[in-house]
Design an enzyme around this catalytic site. Sequence first.
Site: not given
Ligand code: KIV
Length: 279
Positions: A113, A44-45, A182, A83, A115
Site C-alpha cells: 500500500k 506504518d502506524s 481515510e 505499507d 499513500e
Molecule cells: O499505517 C496505517 O496503519 C495506515 C492506516 C492509517 C490506514 O496506513
Amino acid sequence: MKKNVNDFYKMKKEGKQVAWITAYDFPTASFAEQAGMDMLLVGDSLGMVVLGYKGTIPVTMEDCISHCQAVRRGAPNTWIIGDLPFGSYQLSDQQAVENAVRFLKEADVDCVKLEGGVRVKSRIKAITEAGILVMGHIGLTPQSSGVLGGFKAQGRDVESARKVIEDAIAVEEAGAFSLLVEAIPPILTRFLTKKLSIPVYSIGAGPADGQLIISGDMLGKFQAFTPKFVKKYANVAEVETNAFKEYISDVRNEKFPTDDYVYNALDSDEAFAKLFGEY
Ligand code: KIV
C-alpha cells in the site's frame, strides 16, 4: 482458506463486506486469523502504536519488513498488506519498485500500500507493471499530515472533494487492485465505492466495500489520542495496567510466588542440607 485478489473482487460484486485491522506482531496476527479476519495491514502506524513515535515519518523499511515477518508467522493463511513507509517510494518509480519487491521477497506479503493519488500515479503503475498488487490510500494520508495541516478529515467541501475524486480515479487508472479512503465524508465514500470498479475500503470514512480499523485503537492500547471514527471493542490498556499493579502488589507483599509457582526439589531436604554442608 486464504483469500486472493479474485475473492476481494467477488466480494465487492456480491456486496459482501471485508473486515480488516492493522497488526504489527505475532500474537495479534494469530488472534486475528483465528477470529477470521479477511486481511491484515502492517501499517506504518506501527511507528506510533508500537514504537512510540509521534508520527509515521521515522518508520523505516527495516521496521516494516521485520513487523511484516512477525505478522506472516502469526497469520500464515491471511492476506497481508505491507505499507511502504515515508521515504521508501518518494524518490523515483525505481525506488518504489525496489522496496515493493523487498516486501514480497523478505516478508511474504500479498500486496503493498502507498499513500497518494495523482502525485503517485507513476509509482503505482510501475509497481503494478512489476507484477505486484497495489492498494492505494487517499483522503487523510498520515505521511503528509504536515502538508495537510495535521491529522484532518479531507474532502468535506466540494473543492477538496474534487481533489479526492481525482486522486481516486488516478489510483484506479494506474492499476491498483483496491483503494483505501481515510477520513472523508460518507457521501463521498458512497460515490467512490459506486464509481470505481475496484474495491474501496474505508477507515473513518463511513460505509464502503469493507472496513479497516487500527488494532491499537479498537483494543484500547493506543493512548495518545482517539480519532472520532474509532469504536473501542476492548480496554487492553486498563486490563494490562491492572494486571501489572496486582503483580507489583503481590511481589511487594510476598504473595508471589507461592508453592504453586515453583519447581520443588526431587531429593529430600536432608540430602540438600548435606549438599549445602559441603560449602
Ligand atoms: O499505517 C496505517 O496503519 C495506515 C492506516 C492509517 C490506514 O496506513
